[in-house]
Design a protein around this motif. Structure first.
Motif, PDB file in Angstrom:
ATOM      1  N   VAL A 214      43.221  48.588  51.993  1.00  0.00           N
ATOM      2  CA  VAL A 214      43.145  48.498  50.688  1.00  0.00           C
ATOM      3  C   VAL A 214      43.675  47.006  50.378  1.00  0.00           C
ATOM      4  CG1 VAL A 214      45.120  49.835  49.938  1.00  0.00           C
ATOM      5  CG2 VAL A 214      43.410  49.223  48.405  1.00  0.00           C
ATOM      6  N   LEU A 215      44.891  46.545  51.037  1.00  0.00           N
ATOM      7  CA  LEU A 215      45.401  45.270  51.040  1.00  0.00           C
ATOM      8  C   LEU A 215      45.441  44.720  52.265  1.00  0.00           C
ATOM      9  CD1 LEU A 215      48.220  45.440  48.458  1.00  0.00           C
ATOM     10  CD2 LEU A 215      45.892  44.372  48.037  1.00  0.00           C
ATOM     11  N   GLN A 216      45.445  43.448  52.790  1.00  0.00           N
ATOM     12  CA  GLN A 216      45.675  42.716  53.964  1.00  0.00           C
ATOM     13  C   GLN A 216      47.145  42.734  53.975  1.00  0.00           C
ATOM     14  OE1 GLN A 216      45.234  38.616  54.993  1.00  0.00           O
ATOM     15  NE2 GLN A 216      44.155  39.180  56.770  1.00  0.00           N
ATOM     16  N   ILE A 217      47.773  43.141  55.153  1.00  0.00           N
ATOM     17  CA  ILE A 217      49.173  43.167  55.455  1.00  0.00           C
ATOM     18  C   ILE A 217      49.968  41.734  54.884  1.00  0.00           C
ATOM     19  CG2 ILE A 217      49.210  42.488  57.809  1.00  0.00           C
ATOM     20  CD1 ILE A 217      51.929  44.138  57.814  1.00  0.00           C
ATOM     21  N   ARG A 218      49.134  40.604  55.251  1.00  0.00           N
ATOM     22  CA  ARG A 218      49.974  39.188  54.818  1.00  0.00           C
ATOM     23  C   ARG A 218      50.040  39.181  53.486  1.00  0.00           C
ATOM     24  NH1 ARG A 218      47.322  35.367  59.503  1.00  0.00           N
ATOM     25  NH2 ARG A 218      48.346  36.462  61.152  1.00  0.00           N
ATOM     26  N   SER A 219      49.170  39.816  52.509  1.00  0.00           N
ATOM     27  CA  SER A 219      49.139  39.522  51.175  1.00  0.00           C
ATOM     28  C   SER A 219      50.551  40.329  50.618  1.00  0.00           C
ATOM     29  CB  SER A 219      48.202  40.050  50.560  1.00  0.00           C
ATOM     30  OG  SER A 219      47.949  41.538  50.524  1.00  0.00           O
ATOM     31  N   VAL A 220      50.759  41.437  51.227  1.00  0.00           N
ATOM     32  CA  VAL A 220      51.901  42.165  50.856  1.00  0.00           C
ATOM     33  C   VAL A 220      53.274  41.381  51.128  1.00  0.00           C
ATOM     34  CG1 VAL A 220      53.067  44.562  51.006  1.00  0.00           C
ATOM     35  CG2 VAL A 220      50.633  44.458  51.284  1.00  0.00           C
ATOM     36  N   GLU A 221      53.409  40.713  52.588  1.00  0.00           N
ATOM     37  CA  GLU A 221      54.460  40.008  52.872  1.00  0.00           C
ATOM     38  C   GLU A 221      54.650  38.878  52.028  1.00  0.00           C
ATOM     39  OE1 GLU A 221      53.574  40.724  57.693  1.00  0.00           O
ATOM     40  OE2 GLU A 221      52.854  38.736  56.828  1.00  0.00           O
ATOM     41  N   PHE A 222      53.391  38.253  51.529  1.00  0.00           N
ATOM     42  CA  PHE A 222      53.731  37.049  50.716  1.00  0.00           C
ATOM     43  C   PHE A 222      54.449  37.604  49.068  1.00  0.00           C
ATOM     44  CE2 PHE A 222      51.260  33.889  52.573  1.00  0.00           C
ATOM     45  CZ  PHE A 222      51.820  32.688  52.405  1.00  0.00           C
ATOM     46  N   ALA A 223      53.761  38.905  48.837  1.00  0.00           N
ATOM     47  CA  ALA A 223      54.224  39.311  47.520  1.00  0.00           C
ATOM     48  C   ALA A 223      55.688  39.692  47.559  1.00  0.00           C
ATOM     49  CB  ALA A 223      53.553  40.685  47.154  1.00  0.00           C
ATOM     50  N   GLY A 224      55.994  40.374  48.613  1.00  0.00           N
ATOM     51  CA  GLY A 224      57.426  40.429  48.882  1.00  0.00           C
ATOM     52  C   GLY A 224      58.313  39.115  48.984  1.00  0.00           C
ATOM     53  N   LYS A 225      58.053  38.169  49.707  1.00  0.00           N
ATOM     54  CA  LYS A 225      58.817  36.889  50.010  1.00  0.00           C
ATOM     55  C   LYS A 225      59.021  36.103  48.774  1.00  0.00           C
ATOM     56  CE  LYS A 225      59.022  33.147  53.076  1.00  0.00           C
ATOM     57  NZ  LYS A 225      58.369  32.310  54.163  1.00  0.00           N
ATOM     58  N   TYR A 226      57.820  36.219  47.947  1.00  0.00           N
ATOM     59  CA  TYR A 226      57.954  35.424  46.693  1.00  0.00           C
ATOM     60  C   TYR A 226      57.952  36.313  45.579  1.00  0.00           C
ATOM     61  CZ  TYR A 226      56.849  31.679  49.906  1.00  0.00           C
ATOM     62  OH  TYR A 226      56.881  30.830  50.833  1.00  0.00           O
TER      63      TYR A 226
END
Ligand code: ADP
Ligand code: ASP
Ligand code: MG
Length: 422
Positions: A214-226
């Motif tokens: 449902v979400l690509q993992i890198r999008s979640v990484e970005f959301a967390g980082k920023y």
């Protein structure tokens, strides 16, 4: 007035009618006074169609030359859908303009087909927004420092949207898709799956990395980082529903653990059909074995996931690990031709018919016996566990793929996920 990024997936962009619907929804947000950046995926099926054409002309190769052309090709899917969306927005009476990744530009490294975003120059987009335009930016793609077009890996439009939201310090990134939020597991596999009102960033990261597409993992990484405020919601609601209601719908990714979340020990079940198992049998049990087997595999750029080595008998051990299906034949070849002769192992066997099922929950930190409940449930269903891997907030098992649905449904019930949330 807020700066809002909307992302629409392939199914949401799947036909002229659906694109028109997207345009009407975006127009509603723009008319409410928000600055809008919209990131569409290619129309559904288009990326597969394009990559299929390439496959008809030449079998997949891992050379940079071939991979570069795949990106050149696949990036056209998003270029087309972005232009179509801009046309539809103009038809709605909005001032709209679309840009490709290289026009923005979205700069990436040069790892074709799985490039990482390095920076985004938002000057041009900001100027357009200030001029009252809705800006459409292609998902999934960027440009490397030599001017080559790159793509971000399958499902990468999610990452484009969140990265753009992060770079522009958007107030919110809304990921519109064909389900109305993040569920306890894939609702297409378990009809009893329930939508989560919120999911913690850490849980979402695990679920994405363990196969919930449902979400690509890198999008979640970005959301967390920023710390990008991010929500997953449906693009299939009527476009003219109340904006405030829409803005609260779906699933919010949260960055703080709230009390409600701590109540559920297991929040979700993820699964991945995309891996295959490889076993190197009869390996002399001496120091350095793992390195001598996995070193060449890593050098060939093949990602390894779950690993186990069993106890040696007569000085020989068996060593098993999983790789992505797409790397399976290459990994087998490499092991058979290079590693086995050098190591003096007996043989290499493979099994592409496996799957990985994982339970995920931050509640697992503070509860004991969660993994053993998982093992009990699987044993009651007579499902043999081939490999196990655990971390603080997840336990994964590798099982025969034919038991996937049975395992996920049984676990969903056993961990009380069928019940409506309190
Ligand atoms: P899009 O084209 O909008 O990017 P995707 O197909 O990439 O959509 O992702 C949405 C799909 O993810 C859903 O249709 C659903 O089948 C699947 N999915 C897998 N796990 C989950 C989950 N835990 N919650 C919701 N959807 C899930
Ligand atoms: N179109 C690309 C894909 O199918 C990217 C995306 O949809 O997010 O993988
Ligand atoms: Mg997707």
């Amino acid at each position: 007035m807020a700066l809002i990024v909307h992302k629409y997936g392939g199914t949401s962009m799947g036909s002229p009618e659906r694109i028109r619907n997207v345009a009407k929804r975006v127009a509603k947000w723009a008319r409410a006074g928000h600055q809008m950046v919209v990131v569409p995926s290619a129309m559904s099926g288009e990326t597969n169609r394009l990559l299929g054409l390439a496959g008809e002309l030449a079998p997949a190769k891992s050379t940079a030359e071939y991979q570069r052309e795949l990106d050149m090709l696949a990036a056209t899917g998003e270029q087309a859908s972005s232009a179509l969306l801009a046309i539809a927005l103009q038809a709605e009476g909005l001032d709209a303009i679309s840009y490709t990744g290289w026009q923005v530009p979205v700069r990436t490294d040069s790892s074709y087909t799985k490039a990482r975003i390095e920076s985004i120059d938002d000057q041009r987009v900001r100027a357009d927004l200030a001029g009252g335009k809705v800006v459409v930016i292609t998902g999934f793609q960027g440009i490397d420092e030599d001017g080559h077009i790159t793509t971000l890996g399958r499902g990468g439009s999610d990452t484009s949207a969140v990265a753009i939201a992060a770079a522009m310090k958007a107030d919110e990134c809304l990921i519109y898709t064909d389900v109305d939020g993040v569920y306890t597991t894939d609702p297409r596999v378990v009809p009893a799956a329930r939508r989560l009102h919120t999911v913690s960033f850490e849980e979402m990261l695990e679920m994405a990395s363990l196969g919930s597409k449902v979400l690509q993992i890198r999008s979640v990484e970005f959301a967390g980082k920023y710390k990008v405020p991010m929500r997953v919601l449906s693009s299939f609601t009527p476009w003219d529903i109340d904006l405030a209601e829409e803005a609260q719908s779906g699933t919010l990714i949260t960055f703080e653990e709230d009390e409600k979340m701590e109540k559920a020990v297991v929040s979700g079940i993820a699964f991945n059909r995309g891996e295959a198992k490889i076993s190197v049998l009869g390996v002399p049990d001496t120091p350095g074995i793992a390195y001598r087997i996995l070193g060449p595999v890593a050098e060939a750029n093949i990602e390894v996931d779950v690993i186990i080595q069993n106890i040696s008998k007569d000085g020989k051990a068996d060593f098993s690990f999983t790789v992505n299906h797409s790397d399976y034949n290459r990994a087998l070849d490499l092991l058979r031709t290079k590693v086995v002769p050098e190591l003096g192992a007996q043989e290499v066997v493979g099994d592409p018919h496996i799957c990985k099922v994982s339970i995920v929950g931050i509640g697992m930190r503070s509860h004991v016996g969660v993994a053993s409940t998982m093992f009990r449930v699987l044993s009651q269903e007579n499902i043999n566990i081939q490999m196990i891997s655990t971390s603080e907030i997840k336990t994964s098992v590798v099982i025969d793929e034919k038991y996937l649905e049975l395992a996920v449904r049984a676990l969903h019930t056993a961990f009380d996920l069928d019940k409506p949330a309190e």
